[in-house]
Design a protein around this motif. Structure first.
Motif, PDB file in Angstrom:
ATOM      1  N   ARG A 177       0.927  -1.321   0.451  1.00  0.00           N
ATOM      2  CA  ARG A 177       0.086   0.008   0.125  1.00  0.00           C
ATOM      3  C   ARG A 177       0.850   1.776   0.099  1.00  0.00           C
ATOM      4  N   THR A 224      -7.334  -6.075  10.400  1.00  0.00           N
ATOM      5  CA  THR A 224      -9.027  -6.275  10.147  1.00  0.00           C
ATOM      6  C   THR A 224      -8.636  -4.081   9.375  1.00  0.00           C
ATOM      7  N   ASP A 225      -7.303  -4.228  10.519  1.00  0.00           N
ATOM      8  CA  ASP A 225      -7.307  -2.488  10.810  1.00  0.00           C
ATOM      9  C   ASP A 225      -6.052  -2.660   9.142  1.00  0.00           C
ATOM     10  N   GLU A 226      -5.520  -3.305   9.154  1.00  0.00           N
ATOM     11  CA  GLU A 226      -5.436  -2.907   7.168  1.00  0.00           C
ATOM     12  C   GLU A 226      -6.049  -2.929   6.215  1.00  0.00           C
ATOM     13  N   ALA A 228      -8.968  -2.384   6.314  1.00  0.00           N
ATOM     14  CA  ALA A 228      -9.774  -0.992   5.982  1.00  0.00           C
ATOM     15  C   ALA A 228      -8.797   0.011   4.873  1.00  0.00           C
ATOM     16  N   LEU A 229      -7.476   0.034   4.951  1.00  0.00           N
ATOM     17  CA  LEU A 229      -6.245   0.422   4.567  1.00  0.00           C
ATOM     18  C   LEU A 229      -6.005   0.340   2.834  1.00  0.00           C
ATOM     19  N   SER A 230      -6.374  -0.251   3.257  1.00  0.00           N
ATOM     20  CA  SER A 230      -5.732  -1.521   1.600  1.00  0.00           C
ATOM     21  C   SER A 230      -7.555  -2.115   0.807  1.00  0.00           C
ATOM     22  N   PRO A 232     -10.616  -1.461   1.482  1.00  0.00           N
ATOM     23  CA  PRO A 232     -12.528  -1.196   1.732  1.00  0.00           C
ATOM     24  C   PRO A 232     -13.815  -2.468   1.655  1.00  0.00           C
ATOM     25  N   ALA A 233     -13.787  -2.099   0.695  1.00  0.00           N
ATOM     26  CA  ALA A 233     -14.627  -2.900   0.549  1.00  0.00           C
ATOM     27  C   ALA A 233     -14.262  -4.675   0.604  1.00  0.00           C
ATOM     28  N   ALA A 235     -12.522  -5.144   3.010  1.00  0.00           N
ATOM     29  CA  ALA A 235     -12.815  -5.046   4.442  1.00  0.00           C
ATOM     30  C   ALA A 235     -14.449  -5.637   4.620  1.00  0.00           C
ATOM     31  N   ALA A 236     -14.897  -4.672   4.397  1.00  0.00           N
ATOM     32  CA  ALA A 236     -16.483  -4.889   4.897  1.00  0.00           C
ATOM     33  C   ALA A 236     -17.141  -6.517   4.637  1.00  0.00           C
ATOM     34  N   THR A 239     -13.948  -8.536   7.019  1.00  0.00           N
ATOM     35  CA  THR A 239     -13.869  -8.150   9.036  1.00  0.00           C
ATOM     36  C   THR A 239     -15.310  -9.259   9.501  1.00  0.00           C
TER      37      THR A 239
END
Length: 257
Positions: A177, A224-226, A228-230, A232-233, A235-236, A239
Protein backbone atom coordinates in the motif's frame (compact mmCIF):
# COMPACT_ATOMS: atom_id res chain seq x y z
CA UNK A 1 33.57 -16.98 15.35
CA UNK A 2 32.89 -13.45 14.07
CA UNK A 3 29.46 -12.25 13.02
CA UNK A 4 30.70 -8.79 12.07
CA UNK A 5 33.30 -8.64 9.30
CA UNK A 6 36.03 -6.27 8.37
CA UNK A 7 34.75 -4.50 5.25
CA UNK A 8 38.22 -4.78 3.72
CA UNK A 9 37.98 -8.56 3.99
CA UNK A 10 34.60 -8.56 2.28
CA UNK A 11 36.02 -6.37 -0.47
CA UNK A 12 39.02 -8.68 -0.89
CA UNK A 13 36.77 -11.70 -1.40
CA UNK A 14 34.49 -9.79 -3.76
CA UNK A 15 37.46 -8.58 -5.82
CA UNK A 16 38.83 -12.12 -6.10
CA UNK A 17 35.47 -13.45 -7.29
CA UNK A 18 35.29 -10.78 -9.98
CA UNK A 19 38.83 -11.71 -11.06
CA UNK A 20 37.69 -15.31 -11.44
CA UNK A 21 34.71 -14.16 -13.48
CA UNK A 22 36.89 -12.04 -15.76
CA UNK A 23 39.28 -14.96 -16.32
CA UNK A 24 36.54 -17.49 -17.07
CA UNK A 25 36.10 -17.70 -20.88
CA UNK A 26 32.53 -18.89 -20.45
CA UNK A 27 31.47 -15.86 -18.41
CA UNK A 28 30.08 -13.11 -20.66
CA UNK A 29 29.31 -10.60 -17.94
CA UNK A 30 29.42 -9.94 -14.22
CA UNK A 31 27.59 -7.59 -11.90
CA UNK A 32 27.52 -6.65 -8.25
CA UNK A 33 23.99 -7.05 -6.91
CA UNK A 34 22.34 -6.58 -3.54
CA UNK A 35 23.03 -3.78 -1.09
CA UNK A 36 26.63 -3.23 -2.25
CA UNK A 37 25.41 -2.26 -5.75
CA UNK A 38 23.78 0.86 -4.32
CA UNK A 39 26.38 1.56 -1.64
CA UNK A 40 24.08 0.46 1.17
CA UNK A 41 26.20 -2.43 2.40
CA UNK A 42 27.79 -2.60 5.83
CA UNK A 43 29.85 -4.98 7.95
CA UNK A 44 26.98 -7.49 8.11
CA UNK A 45 26.34 -7.67 4.37
CA UNK A 46 26.64 -10.73 2.17
CA UNK A 47 28.70 -10.78 -1.02
CA UNK A 48 26.19 -10.84 -3.89
CA UNK A 49 27.21 -11.24 -7.53
CA UNK A 50 25.58 -12.21 -10.82
CA UNK A 51 27.40 -13.73 -13.77
CA UNK A 52 26.22 -14.46 -17.29
CA UNK A 53 27.27 -17.90 -18.44
CA UNK A 54 27.76 -19.18 -21.97
CA UNK A 55 26.79 -22.84 -22.22
CA UNK A 56 25.28 -25.24 -19.66
CA UNK A 57 24.95 -23.82 -16.16
CA UNK A 58 25.71 -27.21 -14.62
CA UNK A 59 29.29 -27.08 -15.86
CA UNK A 60 29.81 -23.53 -14.58
CA UNK A 61 28.29 -24.39 -11.21
CA UNK A 62 30.60 -27.34 -10.81
CA UNK A 63 33.67 -25.41 -11.95
CA UNK A 64 33.01 -22.43 -9.71
CA UNK A 65 32.24 -24.57 -6.71
CA UNK A 66 35.58 -26.32 -7.05
CA UNK A 67 37.34 -22.94 -7.35
CA UNK A 68 35.66 -21.54 -4.26
CA UNK A 69 36.30 -24.68 -2.25
CA UNK A 70 40.00 -24.46 -3.13
CA UNK A 71 40.35 -20.73 -2.39
CA UNK A 72 37.98 -20.19 0.52
CA UNK A 73 37.46 -23.63 2.10
CA UNK A 74 33.69 -23.53 1.61
CA UNK A 75 31.82 -25.18 4.48
CA UNK A 76 28.52 -25.71 2.64
CA UNK A 77 26.61 -24.61 -0.42
CA UNK A 78 23.07 -24.90 -1.70
CA UNK A 79 21.02 -23.80 -4.72
CA UNK A 80 18.06 -21.46 -5.09
CA UNK A 81 16.61 -21.81 -8.63
CA UNK A 82 15.00 -18.72 -10.18
CA UNK A 83 13.54 -19.28 -13.63
CA UNK A 84 16.38 -20.31 -15.95
CA UNK A 85 18.98 -19.04 -13.45
CA UNK A 86 20.44 -20.64 -10.35
CA UNK A 87 21.64 -18.77 -7.27
CA UNK A 88 24.26 -20.80 -5.42
CA UNK A 89 24.87 -19.74 -1.82
CA UNK A 90 28.21 -20.49 -0.18
CA UNK A 91 29.11 -20.41 3.53
CA UNK A 92 32.75 -19.65 4.35
CA UNK A 93 34.48 -20.63 7.63
CA UNK A 94 34.36 -17.04 8.91
CA UNK A 95 30.54 -17.04 8.51
CA UNK A 96 30.78 -14.92 5.37
CA UNK A 97 28.00 -15.68 2.89
CA UNK A 98 28.60 -15.54 -0.86
CA UNK A 99 25.57 -15.53 -3.16
CA UNK A 100 26.29 -15.92 -6.88
CA UNK A 101 23.54 -15.81 -9.48
CA UNK A 102 24.47 -18.01 -12.46
CA UNK A 103 22.43 -16.73 -15.42
CA UNK A 104 22.30 -18.05 -18.98
CA UNK A 105 24.04 -15.52 -21.22
CA UNK A 106 20.85 -14.62 -23.06
CA UNK A 107 19.04 -13.54 -19.85
CA UNK A 108 21.98 -11.93 -18.06
CA UNK A 109 20.63 -8.68 -16.73
CA UNK A 110 19.10 -6.93 -13.72
CA UNK A 111 15.98 -8.15 -11.97
CA UNK A 112 15.69 -4.97 -9.92
CA UNK A 113 17.48 -1.73 -9.04
CA UNK A 114 20.20 -3.39 -6.93
CA UNK A 115 22.52 -4.02 -9.86
CA UNK A 116 25.88 -2.57 -10.92
CA UNK A 117 27.46 -3.99 -14.07
CA UNK A 118 31.18 -4.74 -13.79
CA UNK A 119 31.64 -5.99 -17.34
CA UNK A 120 29.53 -7.36 -20.17
CA UNK A 121 26.36 -6.12 -21.84
CA UNK A 122 23.36 -6.99 -19.67
CA UNK A 123 19.84 -7.13 -20.99
CA UNK A 124 17.69 -4.13 -20.01
CA UNK A 125 15.79 -4.21 -16.75
CA UNK A 126 12.37 -5.77 -17.13
CA UNK A 127 9.90 -4.14 -14.75
CA UNK A 128 8.57 -6.61 -12.21
CA UNK A 129 4.99 -6.47 -11.09
CA UNK A 130 4.35 -6.06 -7.37
CA UNK A 131 2.38 -8.86 -5.71
CA UNK A 132 -1.34 -8.75 -6.27
CA UNK A 133 -3.28 -7.31 -3.33
CA UNK A 134 -5.90 -10.07 -3.63
CA UNK A 135 -3.14 -12.67 -3.40
CA UNK A 136 -1.79 -11.18 -0.17
CA UNK A 137 -5.27 -10.83 1.30
CA UNK A 138 -6.07 -14.41 0.31
CA UNK A 139 -2.89 -15.63 1.96
CA UNK A 140 -3.78 -13.67 5.08
CA UNK A 141 -7.28 -15.10 5.59
CA UNK A 142 -5.98 -18.57 4.68
CA UNK A 143 -3.33 -18.27 7.38
CA UNK A 144 -5.91 -17.06 9.91
CA UNK A 145 -8.06 -20.11 9.27
CA UNK A 146 -5.06 -22.46 9.34
CA UNK A 147 -3.83 -20.99 12.62
CA UNK A 148 -7.27 -21.39 14.18
CA UNK A 149 -7.69 -24.96 12.94
CA UNK A 150 -4.35 -26.17 14.23
CA UNK A 151 -4.85 -24.36 17.52
CA UNK A 152 -8.22 -26.07 17.94
CA UNK A 153 -6.60 -29.41 17.17
CA UNK A 154 -3.97 -28.87 19.84
CA UNK A 155 -1.14 -28.79 17.28
CA UNK A 156 0.55 -25.79 18.76
CA UNK A 157 3.74 -25.71 16.68
CA UNK A 158 1.72 -25.67 13.47
CA UNK A 159 -0.58 -23.04 14.96
CA UNK A 160 2.45 -20.89 15.78
CA UNK A 161 3.66 -21.14 12.20
CA UNK A 162 0.40 -19.93 10.68
CA UNK A 163 -0.34 -17.24 13.25
CA UNK A 164 3.11 -15.76 12.67
CA UNK A 165 2.45 -15.91 8.94
CA UNK A 166 -0.65 -13.75 9.38
CA UNK A 167 1.60 -11.07 10.85
CA UNK A 168 3.94 -11.36 7.86
CA UNK A 169 1.03 -10.92 5.42
CA UNK A 170 -0.11 -7.76 7.22
CA UNK A 171 3.40 -6.34 6.88
CA UNK A 172 3.44 -7.21 3.17
CA UNK A 173 0.03 -5.61 2.60
CA UNK A 174 1.10 -2.41 4.34
CA UNK A 175 4.34 -2.31 2.35
CA UNK A 176 2.42 -2.79 -0.90
CA UNK A 177 0.00 0.00 0.00
CA UNK A 178 2.82 2.41 0.86
CA UNK A 179 5.12 1.51 -2.03
CA UNK A 180 7.81 -0.35 -0.08
CA UNK A 181 9.43 -3.73 -0.88
CA UNK A 182 7.09 -6.53 0.15
CA UNK A 183 9.27 -9.66 0.18
CA UNK A 184 11.13 -10.99 3.20
CA UNK A 185 10.04 -7.98 5.33
CA UNK A 186 12.55 -5.82 3.44
CA UNK A 187 10.29 -2.81 3.69
CA UNK A 188 9.09 -3.39 7.24
CA UNK A 189 11.54 -0.93 8.77
CA UNK A 190 10.03 1.80 6.57
CA UNK A 191 6.50 1.33 7.86
CA UNK A 192 4.96 3.84 10.26
CA UNK A 193 4.49 2.99 13.94
CA UNK A 194 0.73 2.96 13.38
CA UNK A 195 1.25 -0.30 11.45
CA UNK A 196 4.08 -1.94 13.34
CA UNK A 197 3.18 -1.20 16.96
CA UNK A 198 -0.15 -3.09 16.93
CA UNK A 199 1.62 -6.05 15.34
CA UNK A 200 3.90 -6.38 18.35
CA UNK A 201 0.92 -7.82 20.22
CA UNK A 202 0.82 -10.61 17.62
CA UNK A 203 4.28 -11.84 18.60
CA UNK A 204 4.00 -15.27 20.23
CA UNK A 205 5.73 -15.65 23.60
CA UNK A 206 4.96 -19.31 24.34
CA UNK A 207 3.10 -22.32 22.96
CA UNK A 208 0.42 -22.22 25.66
CA UNK A 209 -3.07 -22.26 24.19
CA UNK A 210 -4.20 -18.97 25.82
CA UNK A 211 -1.08 -17.23 24.51
CA UNK A 212 -1.58 -18.57 21.00
CA UNK A 213 -5.22 -17.47 21.01
CA UNK A 214 -4.24 -14.03 22.28
CA UNK A 215 -1.65 -13.66 19.50
CA UNK A 216 -4.13 -14.86 16.86
CA UNK A 217 -6.70 -12.33 18.05
CA UNK A 218 -4.10 -9.54 17.89
CA UNK A 219 -3.03 -10.64 14.39
CA UNK A 220 -6.65 -10.62 13.21
CA UNK A 221 -7.17 -7.13 14.65
CA UNK A 222 -4.09 -5.85 12.81
CA UNK A 223 -5.24 -7.57 9.62
CA UNK A 224 -8.71 -6.02 9.74
CA UNK A 225 -7.18 -2.58 10.32
CA UNK A 226 -4.93 -3.02 7.30
CA UNK A 227 -7.77 -4.35 5.15
CA UNK A 228 -9.73 -1.18 5.84
CA UNK A 229 -6.87 0.78 4.27
CA UNK A 230 -5.77 -1.60 1.50
CA UNK A 231 -9.16 -2.86 0.29
CA UNK A 232 -12.09 -1.11 2.02
CA UNK A 233 -14.86 -2.83 0.05
CA UNK A 234 -13.41 -6.28 0.67
CA UNK A 235 -12.78 -5.39 4.32
CA UNK A 236 -16.52 -4.84 4.80
CA UNK A 237 -17.16 -8.45 3.73
CA UNK A 238 -14.22 -10.14 5.43
CA UNK A 239 -14.14 -8.34 8.78
CA UNK A 240 -17.27 -10.05 10.23
CA UNK A 241 -15.91 -13.46 9.23
CA UNK A 242 -12.50 -12.75 10.76
CA UNK A 243 -14.22 -11.52 13.93
CA UNK A 244 -15.94 -14.91 14.24
CA UNK A 245 -12.55 -16.63 14.19
CA UNK A 246 -11.18 -14.24 16.79
CA UNK A 247 -14.03 -14.96 19.21
CA UNK A 248 -14.27 -18.71 18.64
CA UNK A 249 -13.17 -20.95 21.52
CA UNK A 250 -13.70 -24.36 19.97
CA UNK A 251 -12.65 -27.32 22.07
CA UNK A 252 -9.44 -29.07 21.14
CA UNK A 253 -9.55 -32.51 19.57
CA UNK A 254 -6.93 -35.15 18.99
CA UNK A 255 -7.01 -34.91 15.21
CA UNK A 256 -8.55 -33.27 12.18
CA UNK A 257 -12.29 -32.66 12.18
Amino acid sequence: MRLVFDTSELERVRKRLLELASADPDVVGAAVIGSHALGHDDRWSDIDLAIGVRGPLTEALQRWTLWLQAEFDVMHHWDLPSGPSVYRLFLLPGLIEIDIGFMPAEVFGPRGPNWRTVFGSPAPLKPTQPPNVDYLIGMAWHDVLAGHKYLSRGRFWQAEHWISSVRDQVLALACLRLGHPTGYAKGAHLLPASVTEPLQAALIRSLDEPELRRALTAAIAALTDELALSAPALAARLTPLLARVATDRAEQSEGPR
